[in-house]
Design a protein around this motif. Structure first.
Motif, short mmCIF file in Angstrom:
data_model
loop_
_atom_site.label_atom_id
_atom_site.label_comp_id
_atom_site.label_asym_id
_atom_site.label_seq_id
_atom_site.Cartn_x
_atom_site.Cartn_y
_atom_site.Cartn_z
N GLN A 147 0.83 -1.22 0.00
CA GLN A 147 0.00 0.00 0.00
C GLN A 147 0.86 1.26 0.00
OE1 GLN A 147 -2.26 -0.85 3.54
NE2 GLN A 147 -3.99 -1.72 2.43
N THR B 51 -6.88 3.96 3.59
CA THR B 51 -6.63 2.53 3.38
C THR B 51 -5.32 2.11 4.04
OG1 THR B 51 -7.82 2.61 1.26
CG2 THR B 51 -6.37 0.72 1.62
N SER C 177 -11.73 -1.07 -0.17
CA SER C 177 -11.66 -0.08 0.91
C SER C 177 -11.53 1.34 0.38
CB SER C 177 -10.50 -0.40 1.84
OG SER C 177 -9.28 -0.44 1.13
N THR C 178 -10.74 1.53 -0.68
CA THR C 178 -10.56 2.87 -1.24
C THR C 178 -11.91 3.42 -1.69
OG1 THR C 178 -8.33 2.29 -1.96
CG2 THR C 178 -9.30 4.25 -2.94
#
Length: 493
Positions: free
Chosen positions: A171, A309, A293-294
């Motif tokens: 990430q 995130t 999630s984004t």
């Protein structure tokens, strides 16, 4: 981690080196999400250079879905092949050999843009999926077999810690300013080469599993000398006695195949528990949260959803560390139950928050807290425990086959959620997490009645509990009763 066992440098070196494979799995799970739009542009440019027209939206969606899902397909094949490697080549050599796949995948990723070939990227994703499927079997198996009984849960949790650190690393590196851009995305994908090189350097310095050497290879003196180094003491007679008892038990058993796990009344109950625990991890909704999630944060009104995130990724790591330190005190079963119920409650709050978002702007904060809570409860129980408890439920003979079946179940469920969630979400809207709530409550009930506690018990004691229950009839089996019988007078269990 003072649980009656001794953490020696040799033990931590071996466990830490093995867990590099877990980090690889986590990294390659998360790395594809951040640069999605940039990779889709690459697909479009490649298509245009070949056919002198832009790629159609359905074709692009299909290619992208394939790029994501093929990783899980590779994982299915890899996890199902674990038993073929570990019994023939040993635990350590199997991990070493698997790195060849990581090297090949990194080459496909690195040269895909240069060769103007999205096929190379997709093939690379399949190969790294194969590697990850093998690693999710090799790592927990090796760690469980070299760990002292009193530290087995804590050290087993390090597999999941490696996974979540890998996801967090992906990430962070996937941020546009770092590597998630049109120039560096091939490097972002092929950076998986570096952990593979590191593991290849360190693995020859690590010992083979003494349990494998004694029980599978009958090399008692070698197993003893490795145990002395791992335990940091010459007094390893208790470990040796336990392994010899298991070896004698294994000699009385015929060779256990995957089919035999389901045919034999002795193994049917533990393999069913193992599969259900893996399903409780993947069908909990955690992958749905991380895959999307984004988008969830964006709909919740977060201006920089990518950083939210990453925040969820940090929560992931933090609560895996919490689980690491409490699993040997609290036990596997209570933590799994707490995690499942906490996730179910969080899913209800997330559903309510998403449903009322258009009416109350402050509901965006509730949805963010619910996601963070959902992730935290996952890492307390359903995240780490299914990986290592499978190795605890079986003796040496059926263990590789059981890990292969459990891993295949995990990857299959991962694939189904990854492919199906977006369609179910379109159908159900904000109420999609109600489905996961129902599943979580179902898994809670199953865990309470069917999953035994394994804390502080040898592999043979756990197997004996299932053999005893098989003798009384599987339908009469009750985990709470079985646990009370086997814990004896020890109040700490």
């Amino acid at each position: 981690m003072e649980c009656g066992g001794k953490v020696t440098p040799q033990l931590m070196m071996a466990v830490g080196t093995a867990v590099i494979g877990s980090l690889q799995f986590g990294y390659n799970t998360g790395v594809i999400n951040a640069p999605q739009l940039i990779i889709e542009d690459f697909y479009n440019e490649t298509w245009h250079s070949r056919f002198s027209e832009d790629i159609s939206h359905p074709t692009l969606t299909a290619l992208w879905s394939l790029s994501v899902a093929i990783f899980s397909v590779g994982g299915m094949f890899g996890s199902f092949s674990v038993g073929l490697f570990v019994n023939r080549f040993g635990r350590k050599n199997s991990m070493l050999m698997a790195n060849v796949l990581a090297f090949i995948a990194a080459a496909f990723f690195g040269f895909s843009k240069l060769a103007c070939s999205f096929e190379m990227l997709i093939i690379g994703r399949f190969i790294i999926g194969l590697y990850s499927g093998l690693s999710t079997g090799f790592v927990p198996l090796y760690v469980e077999e070299i760990s002292p009984t009193s530290l087995r849960g804590a050290l087993g949790t390090l597999h999941q810690l490696g996974v979540v650190i890998g996801i967090l690393l992906a990430q962070i590196l996937g941020i546009e300013a770092i590597m998630g851009n049109s120039t560096l995305w091939p490097v972002l994908l092929s950076i998986t080469l570096l952990p593979a090189v590191l593991q290849c350097i360190l693995l020859p310095l690590c010992p083979e599993s003494p349990r494998y050497l004694l029980i599978n290879c009958n090399e008692e003196s070698k197993a003893r000398s490795i145990l002395v180094k791992l335990r940091g003491t010459d007094e390893v007679s208790e470990d040796m006695h336990e392994m010899k008892e298991e070896s004698q038990q294994m000699m009385r058993e015929k060779k256990v195949t995957i089919l035999e796990l389901f045919r034999s009344q002795t193994y049917r109950q533990p393999i069913f528990v193992a599969i259900m625990l893996q399903l409780s991890q993947q069908l909990s909704g955690i992958n749905a949260v991380f895959y999307y999630s984004t988008g969830i944060f964006h709909r919740a009104g977060v201006s920089q959803p990518v950083y939210a995130t990453i925040g969820a990724g940090l929560v992931n790591v933090a609560f895996t560390v919490v689980s690491l330190f409490v699993v040997e005190r609290t036990g596997r079963r209570p933590l799994h139950l707490i995690g499942l119920m906490g996730m179910a409650v969080s899913a209800v709050f997330l559903t309510v928050a998403m449903a009322l978002l258009d009416h109350f702007s402050w509901m965006s904060y509730i949805s963010i807290v619910a996601i963070f809570s959902f992730v935290a409860f996952f890492e307390i129980g359903p995240g780490p425990i299914p990986w290592f408890i499978v190795a605890e439920l079986f003796s040496q003979g059926p263990r590789p086959a059981a890990i292969a079946v459990a891993g295949f179940s995990n990857w299959s469920a991962n694939f189904l959620v990854g492919m199906g969630f977006q369609y179910v979400e379109q159908l159900c809207g904000p109420y999609v997490f109600i489905i996961f709530t129902v599943l979580l409550l179902g898994f809670f009930v199953f865990t309470y009645f069917k999953v035994p506690e394994t804390k502080g018990r040898t592999f043979d004691e756990i197997s004996a509990g299932f053999r005893q229950s098989a003798g009384h009839g599987a339908d009469k089996y009750s985990a709470p009763e079985e646990f009370n019988t086997l814990r004896g007078e020890d109040p700490d269990l």
